[in-house]
Enzyme design. Structure first.
Site, short mmCIF file in Angstrom:
data_model
loop_
_atom_site.label_atom_id
_atom_site.label_comp_id
_atom_site.label_asym_id
_atom_site.label_seq_id
_atom_site.Cartn_x
_atom_site.Cartn_y
_atom_site.Cartn_z
N GLY A 1 15.81 -4.39 -0.90
CA GLY A 1 15.78 -4.57 -2.36
C GLY A 1 15.15 -5.88 -2.78
O GLY A 1 14.98 -6.13 -3.97
N LYS B 1 0.81 -1.19 0.00
CA LYS B 1 0.00 0.00 0.00
C LYS B 1 0.85 1.26 0.00
O LYS B 1 0.40 2.35 -0.31
CB LYS B 1 -0.86 0.03 1.27
CG LYS B 1 -1.81 -1.13 1.43
CD LYS B 1 -2.60 -0.91 2.75
CE LYS B 1 -3.37 -2.12 3.12
NZ LYS B 1 -4.04 -1.96 4.45
N GLU C 1 7.48 2.09 -6.22
CA GLU C 1 7.57 1.47 -4.89
C GLU C 1 7.88 2.56 -3.88
O GLU C 1 8.53 3.57 -4.21
CB GLU C 1 8.68 0.39 -4.96
CG GLU C 1 9.16 -0.21 -3.68
CD GLU C 1 8.17 -1.12 -2.96
OE1 GLU C 1 6.99 -0.72 -2.86
OE2 GLU C 1 8.60 -2.17 -2.45
N ASP C 2 7.42 2.37 -2.64
CA ASP C 2 7.66 3.40 -1.62
C ASP C 2 9.12 3.47 -1.22
O ASP C 2 9.70 4.55 -1.13
CB ASP C 2 6.76 3.18 -0.39
CG ASP C 2 6.87 1.77 0.21
OD1 ASP C 2 7.61 0.93 -0.31
OD2 ASP C 2 6.18 1.52 1.23
N ILE C 3 9.72 2.30 -0.95
CA ILE C 3 11.05 2.34 -0.34
C ILE C 3 11.91 1.15 -0.77
O ILE C 3 11.41 0.04 -0.89
CB ILE C 3 10.89 2.44 1.20
CG1 ILE C 3 12.21 2.67 1.91
CG2 ILE C 3 10.20 1.25 1.78
CD1 ILE C 3 12.03 3.21 3.33
N ASP D 1 14.58 -0.90 0.65
CA ASP D 1 15.21 -1.20 1.94
C ASP D 1 16.26 -2.29 1.68
O ASP D 1 17.41 -1.99 1.39
CB ASP D 1 14.11 -1.60 2.93
CG ASP D 1 14.64 -1.92 4.31
OD1 ASP D 1 15.80 -1.61 4.60
OD2 ASP D 1 13.88 -2.48 5.13
P1 IMP Z 1 12.55 -4.35 0.80
O1 IMP Z 1 11.95 -5.52 0.06
O2 IMP Z 1 13.32 -4.84 2.01
O3 IMP Z 1 13.34 -3.41 -0.05
O4 IMP Z 1 11.38 -3.51 1.45
C1 IMP Z 1 10.13 -3.55 1.00
C2 IMP Z 1 9.07 -3.10 1.94
O5 IMP Z 1 9.40 -3.03 3.34
C3 IMP Z 1 8.68 -1.69 1.60
O6 IMP Z 1 7.85 -1.66 0.46
C4 IMP Z 1 7.92 -1.28 2.84
O7 IMP Z 1 6.59 -1.75 2.80
C5 IMP Z 1 8.66 -1.99 3.95
N1 IMP Z 1 9.57 -1.07 4.66
C6 IMP Z 1 10.92 -1.12 4.69
N2 IMP Z 1 11.42 -0.12 5.43
C7 IMP Z 1 10.35 0.61 5.87
C8 IMP Z 1 10.23 1.81 6.66
O8 IMP Z 1 11.20 2.42 7.13
N3 IMP Z 1 8.96 2.25 6.87
C9 IMP Z 1 7.85 1.63 6.38
N4 IMP Z 1 7.94 0.51 5.64
C10 IMP Z 1 9.18 0.00 5.38
#
Ligand code: IMP
Length: 180
Positions: free
Chosen positions: A103, A42, A97-99, A101
């Site tokens: 990857g 979301k 994508e929002d973030i 983190d």
């Molecule tokens: P990744 O797959 O680890 O890159 O992260 C994917 C998801 O983790 C993001 O789309 C967010 O939904 C969630 N996420 C990671 N870090 C944060 C944060 O600092 N705040 C809120 N959501 C986060």
């Protein structure tokens, strides 16, 4: 207990300016060609709504939701939860994508779409936590690089709260991924 910082990490004004710049860059690269924008729910919904309204190329929209199989497990595999079928074949795709983190989500999505023969796939993230990457993925557009803090607001949540904040702040004392 997580505590909301009283400070603003990225203000409404800074976000608006950067969204304008990203939209201009994306529009220039598209040069009038249609773009299929895929929003990852979301967290990206506010960013995506602001971004697409500033694009000058023709846009169509789809949404998917990607979850971790186990939120307590670091590096947990991802699964698509909200899966309305649509085709990317032959289209220019922009994943929003929002973030970024670890990857892992972006990596998973790039693989997922690569099998469906899009004309091109690009990735746009609002935030990039440069210190926490675990997989090396190519991101084409980054809104802001941020430190390793748990951020909320402008679509991002903690336990479904704070998505409605118009700016980005952070919570202290959050361990992420959520521990059991
Ligand atoms: P990744 O797959 O680890 O890159 O992260 C994917 C998801 O983790 C993001 O789309 C967010 O939904 C969630 N996420 C990671 N870090 C944060 C944060 O600092 N705040 C809120 N959501 C986060």
């Amino acid at each position: 207990m997580p505590e909301l910082s009283k400070e603003v990490l990225i203000s409404e004004k800074e976000i608006a300016k950067r969204v304008d710049e990203l939209a201009e860059e994306i529009s220039n690269r598209q040069d009038g060609r249609p773009l299929l924008v895929v929003g990852i729910l979301k967290g990206s919904f506010i960013f995506l709504a602001d971004l697409v309204r500033r694009l000058t190329c023709p846009v169509t929209l789809e949404f998917i939701r990607v979850l971790m199989k186990d939120e307590r497990e670091e590096g947990s595999p991802r699964i698509i939860k909200y899966d309305v079928p649509f085709t990317v074949e032959g289209k220019d795709v922009l994943i929003v994508e929002d973030i970024f983190d670890t990857g892992i989500t972006i990596d998973y999505l790039l693989d997922h779409f690569a099998n469906q023969s899009p004309a091109s796939t690009q990735v746009c993230v609002l935030l990039d936590k440069t210190e926490t990457h675990k997989v090396d993925v190519k991101v084409d557009y980054v809104g802001f690089e941020i430190p390793n803090k748990y951020v909320i607001g402008y679509g991002l949540d903690f336990e479904e709260k704070y998505r409605d904040l118009p700016y980005i702040s952070w919570l202290d004392n959050v361990t992420w991924p959520l521990s059991s």
